[in-house]
Design an enzyme around this catalytic site. Structure first.
Site, PDB file in Angstrom:
ATOM      1  N   CYS A 114       0.816  -1.227   0.000  1.00 55.93           N
ATOM      2  CA  CYS A 114       0.000   0.000   0.000  1.00 55.93           C
ATOM      3  C   CYS A 114       0.847   1.273   0.000  1.00 55.93           C
ATOM      4  O   CYS A 114       0.335   2.359  -0.275  1.00 55.93           O
ATOM      5  CB  CYS A 114      -0.934   0.012   1.200  1.00 55.93           C
ATOM      6  SG  CYS A 114      -2.063  -1.386   1.216  1.00 55.93           S
ATOM      7  N   HIS A 255      -3.305   7.276   3.031  1.00 53.13           N
ATOM      8  CA  HIS A 255      -3.707   5.994   2.453  1.00 53.13           C
ATOM      9  C   HIS A 255      -5.109   5.656   2.959  1.00 53.13           C
ATOM     10  O   HIS A 255      -5.415   5.810   4.138  1.00 53.13           O
ATOM     11  CB  HIS A 255      -2.705   4.916   2.852  1.00 53.13           C
ATOM     12  CG  HIS A 255      -3.138   3.541   2.444  1.00 53.13           C
ATOM     13  ND1 HIS A 255      -3.604   3.265   1.187  1.00 53.13           N
ATOM     14  CD2 HIS A 255      -3.206   2.375   3.143  1.00 53.13           C
ATOM     15  CE1 HIS A 255      -3.932   1.981   1.114  1.00 53.13           C
ATOM     16  NE2 HIS A 255      -3.702   1.426   2.286  1.00 53.13           N
ATOM     17  N   ASN A 285     -10.081   0.005   0.169  1.00 54.87           N
ATOM     18  CA  ASN A 285      -8.624   0.095   0.133  1.00 54.87           C
ATOM     19  C   ASN A 285      -8.131  -0.450  -1.207  1.00 54.87           C
ATOM     20  O   ASN A 285      -8.245  -1.642  -1.469  1.00 54.87           O
ATOM     21  CB  ASN A 285      -8.063  -0.710   1.313  1.00 54.87           C
ATOM     22  CG  ASN A 285      -6.540  -0.698   1.377  1.00 54.87           C
ATOM     23  OD1 ASN A 285      -5.871  -0.247   0.446  1.00 54.87           O
ATOM     24  ND2 ASN A 285      -6.004  -1.196   2.474  1.00 54.87           N
TER      25      ASN A 285
HETATM   26  N1  COA Z   1     -18.374  -8.476  10.076  1.00 53.89           N
HETATM   27  C1  COA Z   1     -18.731  -8.805  11.327  1.00 53.89           C
HETATM   28  N2  COA Z   1     -17.834  -9.179  12.258  1.00 53.89           N
HETATM   29  C2  COA Z   1     -16.532  -9.209  11.890  1.00 53.89           C
HETATM   30  C3  COA Z   1     -16.115  -8.888  10.605  1.00 53.89           C
HETATM   31  C4  COA Z   1     -17.092  -8.502   9.681  1.00 53.89           C
HETATM   32  N3  COA Z   1     -16.798  -8.184   8.413  1.00 53.89           N
HETATM   33  N4  COA Z   1     -14.773  -8.999  10.548  1.00 53.89           N
HETATM   34  C5  COA Z   1     -14.366  -9.398  11.751  1.00 53.89           C
HETATM   35  N5  COA Z   1     -15.432  -9.526  12.573  1.00 53.89           N
HETATM   36  C6  COA Z   1     -15.466  -9.958  13.953  1.00 53.89           C
HETATM   37  C7  COA Z   1     -14.291 -10.781  14.336  1.00 53.89           C
HETATM   38  O1  COA Z   1     -14.508 -12.121  13.978  1.00 53.89           O
HETATM   39  C8  COA Z   1     -14.265 -10.573  15.842  1.00 53.89           C
HETATM   40  O2  COA Z   1     -15.190 -11.429  16.406  1.00 53.89           O
HETATM   41  P1  COA Z   1     -14.835 -12.222  17.756  1.00 53.89           P
HETATM   42  O3  COA Z   1     -14.559 -11.148  18.786  1.00 53.89           O
HETATM   43  O4  COA Z   1     -16.063 -13.006  17.985  1.00 53.89           O
HETATM   44  O5  COA Z   1     -13.626 -13.035  17.411  1.00 53.89           O
HETATM   45  C9  COA Z   1     -14.767  -9.156  16.009  1.00 53.89           C
HETATM   46  O6  COA Z   1     -15.415  -8.809  14.787  1.00 53.89           O
HETATM   47  C10 COA Z   1     -13.691  -8.159  16.320  1.00 53.89           C
HETATM   48  O7  COA Z   1     -12.641  -8.366  15.404  1.00 53.89           O
HETATM   49  P2  COA Z   1     -11.445  -7.405  15.322  1.00 53.89           P
HETATM   50  O8  COA Z   1     -10.480  -7.897  14.285  1.00 53.89           O
HETATM   51  O9  COA Z   1     -10.933  -7.065  16.679  1.00 53.89           O
HETATM   52  O10 COA Z   1     -12.212  -6.114  14.750  1.00 53.89           O
HETATM   53  P3  COA Z   1     -11.618  -4.697  14.505  1.00 53.89           P
HETATM   54  O11 COA Z   1     -12.420  -3.691  15.202  1.00 53.89           O
HETATM   55  O12 COA Z   1     -10.138  -4.695  14.719  1.00 53.89           O
HETATM   56  O13 COA Z   1     -11.893  -4.517  12.950  1.00 53.89           O
HETATM   57  C11 COA Z   1     -10.691  -4.617  10.896  1.00 53.89           C
HETATM   58  C12 COA Z   1     -11.368  -5.404  12.018  1.00 53.89           C
HETATM   59  C13 COA Z   1     -10.147  -5.604   9.897  1.00 53.89           C
HETATM   60  C14 COA Z   1     -11.744  -3.735  10.247  1.00 53.89           C
HETATM   61  C15 COA Z   1      -9.577  -3.750  11.510  1.00 53.89           C
HETATM   62  O14 COA Z   1      -8.759  -4.552  12.325  1.00 53.89           O
HETATM   63  C16 COA Z   1      -8.720  -3.081  10.506  1.00 53.89           C
HETATM   64  O15 COA Z   1      -9.190  -2.278   9.715  1.00 53.89           O
HETATM   65  N6  COA Z   1      -7.396  -3.340  10.547  1.00 53.89           N
HETATM   66  C17 COA Z   1      -6.478  -2.745   9.609  1.00 53.89           C
HETATM   67  C18 COA Z   1      -6.606  -3.428   8.300  1.00 53.89           C
HETATM   68  C19 COA Z   1      -5.941  -2.686   7.202  1.00 53.89           C
HETATM   69  O16 COA Z   1      -6.111  -1.511   7.061  1.00 53.89           O
HETATM   70  N7  COA Z   1      -5.190  -3.418   6.366  1.00 53.89           N
HETATM   71  C20 COA Z   1      -4.552  -2.883   5.235  1.00 53.89           C
HETATM   72  C21 COA Z   1      -3.400  -2.052   5.653  1.00 53.89           C
HETATM   73  S1  COA Z   1      -2.699  -1.286   4.296  1.00 53.89           S
END
Ligand code: COA
Length: 328
Positions: A114, A255, A285
């Protein structure tokens, strides 16, 4: 540093097909509300089966060349930033050269996930500032939909397809110039975000296909933490290098990964909402392409005007990060 490097043209291209959160919620266990509140994303663009990454790259590049008022034969170098190249080799830059008819150009790709556009722009700037090249085409283009695991709800909600391009040209007059870069990386954190197979360590096999190892694997929570920390860090470093304060910037293009990451950067820099550009609600993204698309949109909508001070900062797999400050 020698010649001034001026952005003489920008362009972007996204596939027409829109994939909404509601449609994704029919495929995996998620909701529109969850995706909006956790990421800010409302929809993304998806390339049709017959559309190649290089098709999007070529469309964005042609628009940038047209805006710059230069012919393809005048391009001295093409640098493509992508992680979803049409094929392992030849590089996307070679394929793009052929599509554009840029016969004189040196051609290569930059792979920094990215952060790819900021990295590629920094390479282009070196060649322009040194006087080696007059016009460098920097194109950032991705079809992440092809490397997305559509059964994994924690990643398939995030990514989209698109391309952005800029022509960077040597200039002796006017204020337009790239003022500073800060680039960095930490290979120790490479496992947080990767496509495990398909390279030479783990070539494609029935096993890798069955295990879905040709798609993005991510530790979302850890990537999130690192993103907040590194985006803030590289903006601070690049501003210091440029001798500027955040309040001097007219516009910041971060980004476009997650609205909560962007909000934390905005608060850290103490910038009002209108100075931080956000388009992830429309595109999700798009990895390397995200800042390049946003930049082209800002130019097209006159959100960015000649003479404005622009900050850009990116973060991605590798891990990598990079920031740039320029006078447009
Ligand atoms: N819908 C519903 N629930 C979801 C889900 C979705 N699409 N994706 C994950 N969950 C659930 C998980 O399974 C977890 O459930 P659990 O507690 O029962 O295990 C819960 O939501 C919390 O997951 P978590 O990963 O802690 O959520 P989060 O608030 O961190 O959000 C992301 C997840 C992926 C949105 C977030 O971590 C994120 O944006 N990270 C950065 C990713 C990124 O930008 N990557 C590219 C970088 S260039």
């Amino acid at each position: 540093m020698g010649k001034q490097a001026r952005i003489s043209g920008t362009g972007f291209a996204v596939p027409p097909r829109i994939l909404t959160n509601a449609e994704i919620s029919q495929r995996v266990d998620t909701t529109d509300e969850w995706i909006r509140t956790r990421t800010g994303i409302e929809e993304r663009r998806i390339a049709s089966e017959d559309m190649h990454n290089s098709d999007l790259a070529a469309e964005a590049s042609r628009k940038a060349l047209c805006a710059a008022g230069i012919a393809a034969e005048e391009i001295d170098m093409i640098v493509v930033a992508t992680t979803t190249s049409d094929m392992p080799f030849p590089s996307m830059a070679c394929i793009l050269q052929q599509a554009l008819g840029a016969r004189r150009a040196a051609v290569f790709d930059v792979v920094a996930a990215c952060s790819g556009f900021v990295y590629a722009l920094s390479v282009a700037r070196q060649y322009v500032a040194s006087g080696e090249c007059r016009h460098v085409l920097v194109t950032a283009s991705e079809v992440l939909s092809r490397v997305t695991d559509w059964s994994d709800r924690s990643t398939c909600i995030l990514f989209g397809d698109g391309a952005g391009a800029v022509v960077l040209s040597a200039s002796d007059e006017g204020a337009s110039d790239i003022l500073a870069f800060h680039l960095g990386g930490d290979g120790r954190l490479g496992d947080l975000l990767k496509i495990p197979a398909g390279g030479s360590s783990k070539p494609a096999s029935h096993e890798t296909v069955n295990a879905r190892e040709h798609t993005i694997r991510m530790n979302g929570a850890e990537v999130f933490k690192a993103a907040v920390q590194k985006m803030n860090f590289c903006m601070r470093m690049v501003l210091r290098r440029a001798g500027l304060e955040a309040s001097d910037l007219d516009l910041v293009i971060p980004h476009q990964a997650n609205l909560r990451i962007i909000d934390s950067l905005r608060k850290y820099l103490d910038l009002p909402r209108e100075k931080v550009y956000v388009n992830l609600q429309k595109y999700g993204n798009t990895s390397a392409a995200s800042i390049a698309i946003a930049l082209a949109e800002c130019v097209a909508s006159k959100r960015l005007a000649r003479g404005n001070l622009l900050g850009m900062c990116a973060f991605g797999g590798g891990l990598t990060w990079g920031a740039c400050v320029l006078r447009y």
